[in-house]
Design a protein around this motif. Structure first.
Motif, PDB file in Angstrom:
ATOM      1  N   TYR A   1      16.381  -2.600  -7.791  1.00 13.21           N
ATOM      2  CA  TYR A   1      15.639  -1.890  -6.847  1.00 13.21           C
ATOM      3  C   TYR A   1      16.261  -0.285  -7.029  1.00 13.21           C
ATOM      4  O   TYR A   1      17.382  -0.054  -7.552  1.00 13.21           O
TER       5      TYR A   1
ATOM      6  N   PRO B   1      15.847   3.517  -5.030  1.00 12.20           N
ATOM      7  CA  PRO B   1      15.285   4.224  -3.792  1.00 12.20           C
ATOM      8  C   PRO B   1      14.148   4.995  -4.271  1.00 12.20           C
ATOM      9  O   PRO B   1      13.937   5.737  -5.027  1.00 12.20           O
ATOM     10  N   PRO B   2      13.195   4.991  -3.165  1.00  8.97           N
ATOM     11  CA  PRO B   2      12.013   5.956  -3.280  1.00  8.97           C
ATOM     12  C   PRO B   2      12.501   7.456  -3.552  1.00  8.97           C
ATOM     13  O   PRO B   2      13.441   7.567  -2.840  1.00  8.97           O
TER      14      PRO B   2
ATOM     15  N   TRP C   1      11.132  11.409  -1.976  1.00  8.28           N
ATOM     16  CA  TRP C   1      10.396  11.940  -0.982  1.00  8.28           C
ATOM     17  C   TRP C   1      10.275  13.528  -1.396  1.00  8.28           C
ATOM     18  O   TRP C   1      11.457  14.094  -1.539  1.00  8.28           O
TER      19      TRP C   1
ATOM     20  N   GLU D   1       6.886  11.703  -2.776  1.00  3.63           N
ATOM     21  CA  GLU D   1       6.537  10.593  -4.040  1.00  3.63           C
ATOM     22  C   GLU D   1       6.343  11.779  -5.524  1.00  3.63           C
ATOM     23  O   GLU D   1       5.750  12.493  -5.431  1.00  3.63           O
TER      24      GLU D   1
ATOM     25  N   GLN E   1       9.652   6.215  -9.078  1.00  4.72           N
ATOM     26  CA  GLN E   1       9.926   4.989  -8.205  1.00  4.72           C
ATOM     27  C   GLN E   1       8.863   3.904  -8.246  1.00  4.72           C
ATOM     28  O   GLN E   1       8.028   3.961  -9.125  1.00  4.72           O
TER      29      GLN E   1
ATOM     30  N   MET F   1       5.428   0.613  -3.595  1.00  4.21           N
ATOM     31  CA  MET F   1       5.828  -0.019  -2.263  1.00  4.21           C
ATOM     32  C   MET F   1       5.004   0.199  -1.179  1.00  4.21           C
ATOM     33  O   MET F   1       4.264   1.317  -1.397  1.00  4.21           O
TER      34      MET F   1
ATOM     35  N   HIS G   1       4.663   1.454   2.789  1.00  2.00           N
ATOM     36  CA  HIS G   1       5.343   2.159   3.965  1.00  2.00           C
ATOM     37  C   HIS G   1       4.832   1.982   5.085  1.00  2.00           C
ATOM     38  O   HIS G   1       3.565   1.805   5.331  1.00  2.00           O
TER      39      HIS G   1
ATOM     40  N   LEU H   1      13.115   8.324   6.638  1.00  2.00           N
ATOM     41  CA  LEU H   1      13.637   7.471   5.686  1.00  2.00           C
ATOM     42  C   LEU H   1      14.507   6.448   6.279  1.00  2.00           C
ATOM     43  O   LEU H   1      15.466   6.911   6.940  1.00  2.00           O
TER      44      LEU H   1
ATOM     45  N   HIS I   1      13.281   4.045   2.481  1.00  2.00           N
ATOM     46  CA  HIS I   1      11.832   4.003   2.596  1.00  2.00           C
ATOM     47  C   HIS I   1      11.450   4.778   3.310  1.00  2.00           C
ATOM     48  O   HIS I   1      12.092   4.984   4.609  1.00  2.00           O
TER      49      HIS I   1
END
Length: 97
Positions: A21, A23-24, A26, A28, A33, A36, A38, A85, A90
């Protein structure tokens, strides 16, 4: 589906853990990433549909999300939407109609 619907007709989210994993980001950024999903959550303004009532309801929803461990993402691009977030990074969107 309402809360009184038979359990076979209710929608339930499912989650799974990923060993690699990341983390995304922001906002995007391609190749930074994993794809996924949301959540987009509409904020109910109640019987009043004025701009002030909407902003008050949105602020209350943001405060609730923050009190549950969320953080306000940066940047925010629209006055009718807030990106939060979750503790794992996420994004989820709280928005007005």
């Amino acid at each position: 589906m309402g809360p009184d619907a038979p359990s076979s007709q209710r929608h339930r989210p499912a989650f799974q853990q990923t060993e690699d994993y990341k983390p995304p980001t922001w906002p995007e950024q391609p190749e930074h990433q994993q794809k996924m999903i949301h959540l987009d959550l509409r904020v109910n303004t109640g019987p009043e549909s004025t701009e002030d009532a909407g902003q008050t309801a949105l602020a209350e929803a943001v405060n609730l999300a923050l009190s549950l461990g969320g953080t306000l993402a940066d940047p925010q691009h629209r006055p009718d939407l807030r990106v939060i977030l979750d503790p794992a990074g996420h994004p989820l969107c709280l928005f007005l109609d």
